[in-house]
Design an enzyme around this catalytic site. Structure first.
Site, PDB file in Angstrom:
ATOM      1  N   ASN A  46      -3.392   1.845  15.485  1.00  0.00           N
ATOM      2  CA  ASN A  46      -3.819   1.634  16.741  1.00  0.00           C
ATOM      3  C   ASN A  46      -4.345   2.851  17.562  1.00  0.00           C
ATOM      4  O   ASN A  46      -4.282   4.146  16.989  1.00  0.00           O
ATOM      5  CB  ASN A  46      -2.763   0.872  17.586  1.00  0.00           C
ATOM      6  CG  ASN A  46      -1.556   1.374  17.661  1.00  0.00           C
ATOM      7  OD1 ASN A  46      -1.734   2.792  17.828  1.00  0.00           O
ATOM      8  ND2 ASN A  46      -0.407   0.724  17.728  1.00  0.00           N
ATOM      9  N   SER A  51      -7.546  -4.964  10.379  1.00  0.00           N
ATOM     10  CA  SER A  51      -7.806  -5.826  11.614  1.00  0.00           C
ATOM     11  C   SER A  51      -7.609  -7.231  11.464  1.00  0.00           C
ATOM     12  O   SER A  51      -7.456  -8.078  12.104  1.00  0.00           O
ATOM     13  CB  SER A  51      -9.262  -5.658  12.003  1.00  0.00           C
ATOM     14  OG  SER A  51      -9.382  -4.599  13.002  1.00  0.00           O
ATOM     15  N   ILE A  88       0.877  -1.362   0.017  1.00  0.00           N
ATOM     16  CA  ILE A  88       0.033  -0.050   0.049  1.00  0.00           C
ATOM     17  C   ILE A  88       0.779   1.313   0.029  1.00  0.00           C
ATOM     18  O   ILE A  88       0.390   2.392  -0.509  1.00  0.00           O
ATOM     19  CB  ILE A  88      -0.961  -0.126   1.247  1.00  0.00           C
ATOM     20  CG1 ILE A  88      -2.156   0.962   1.003  1.00  0.00           C
ATOM     21  CG2 ILE A  88      -0.384   0.160   2.541  1.00  0.00           C
ATOM     22  CD1 ILE A  88      -3.428   0.675   1.830  1.00  0.00           C
ATOM     23  N   ASP A 111       1.074  -0.400   9.657  1.00  0.00           N
ATOM     24  CA  ASP A 111       1.404   1.011  10.147  1.00  0.00           C
ATOM     25  C   ASP A 111       2.800   1.014  10.171  1.00  0.00           C
ATOM     26  O   ASP A 111       3.266   2.261   9.733  1.00  0.00           O
ATOM     27  CB  ASP A 111       0.810   0.392  11.627  1.00  0.00           C
ATOM     28  CG  ASP A 111       0.780   1.970  12.333  1.00  0.00           C
ATOM     29  OD1 ASP A 111       0.926   3.100  11.572  1.00  0.00           O
ATOM     30  OD2 ASP A 111       0.328   1.867  13.459  1.00  0.00           O
ATOM     31  N   GLY A 121       3.182  -4.166  11.442  1.00  0.00           N
ATOM     32  CA  GLY A 121       2.652  -4.502  10.076  1.00  0.00           C
ATOM     33  C   GLY A 121       2.523  -3.240   9.048  1.00  0.00           C
ATOM     34  O   GLY A 121       3.677  -2.719   8.998  1.00  0.00           O
ATOM     35  N   GLY A 135      -4.760  -8.824  10.273  1.00  0.00           N
ATOM     36  CA  GLY A 135      -3.403  -9.102  10.541  1.00  0.00           C
ATOM     37  C   GLY A 135      -2.951  -9.410  12.242  1.00  0.00           C
ATOM     38  O   GLY A 135      -3.825 -10.448  12.706  1.00  0.00           O
TER      39      GLY A 135
END
Ligand code: ADP
Length: 173
Positions: A27, A120, A14, A37, A35, A122
């Site tokens: 989060n 959500s 992405i 993020d 991940g 992962g």
């Protein structure tokens, strides 16, 4: 690639997408995690974290927007999905709300193209097919009444996720 004109799934990273906005599976702290993020913060550079620090966190099921800094995308929409706790803690609705809030922010800011990761599914452990059905349903419903968003891309990092999105898109679009 599996596609309708407006909604498609691809396999990829992405952080490399040339769209107006990418969505981050963040989060509650918005201060970075693992991940996708981690990948987004790394690709955007340190200024992203600086801006995130000023946002004061984000509730589960909600989303907040920042600039994209070094990313190709101009904006990052940080959406906080639910941690899967067995399915009786409102997880479905919280995940649906994440997609809706992200799309609302996009529409309010005249964003024409937006890319989503599989929020959500992962580290947060949401069952993949169930999450995919929610993601596709929410996007489809939103686009039925929004004329501003022209393209939504589901960016699937791994083959299993991509295969799941292909199947659900064929079924629900
Ligand atoms: P969550 O904590 O919401 O579960 P994760 O980042 O752990 O978020 O995982 C969400 C999804 O994002 C998973 O399918 C994971 O494989 C995927 N993912 C990880 N890195 C990337 C990336 N660079 N681009 C797209 N998707 C990614």
């Amino acid at each position: 690639m599996t596609s309708s004109k407006k909604i498609l799934a691809i396999q990829g990273d992405i952080t490399q997408q040339a769209v107006d906005a990418i969505v981050n599976a963040a989060n509650n702290s918005l201060l970075g995690g693992g991940g996708v993020d981690r990948a987004i913060h790394r690709a955007a550079g340190g200024q992203l974290l600086e801006e995130c620090r000023r946002l004061g966190g984000c509730a589960t099921g909600d989303a907040k927007m920042t600039k994209g800094y070094r990313l190709l995308a101009k904006w990052v929409i940080h959406a906080v999905g639910p941690v899967w706790r067995g399915g009786n803690q409102g997880e479905d609705e919280l995940l649906a709300r994440c997609y809706r809030r992200s799309l609302e922010l996009a529409a309010e800011n005249d964003i024409k193209s937006i890319a989503f990761p599989a929020i959500s599914t992962g580290i947060y452990g949401f069952p993949l097919e169930r999450a995919t059905r929610i993601a596709v349903t929410e996007v489809k419903q939103f686009l039925q009444h929004s004329s501003c968003i022209e393209q939504v891309i589901f960016v699937c990092f791994d083959t299993r996720t991509y295969e799941c999105y292909k199947q659900v898109l064929l079924e629900l679009l």
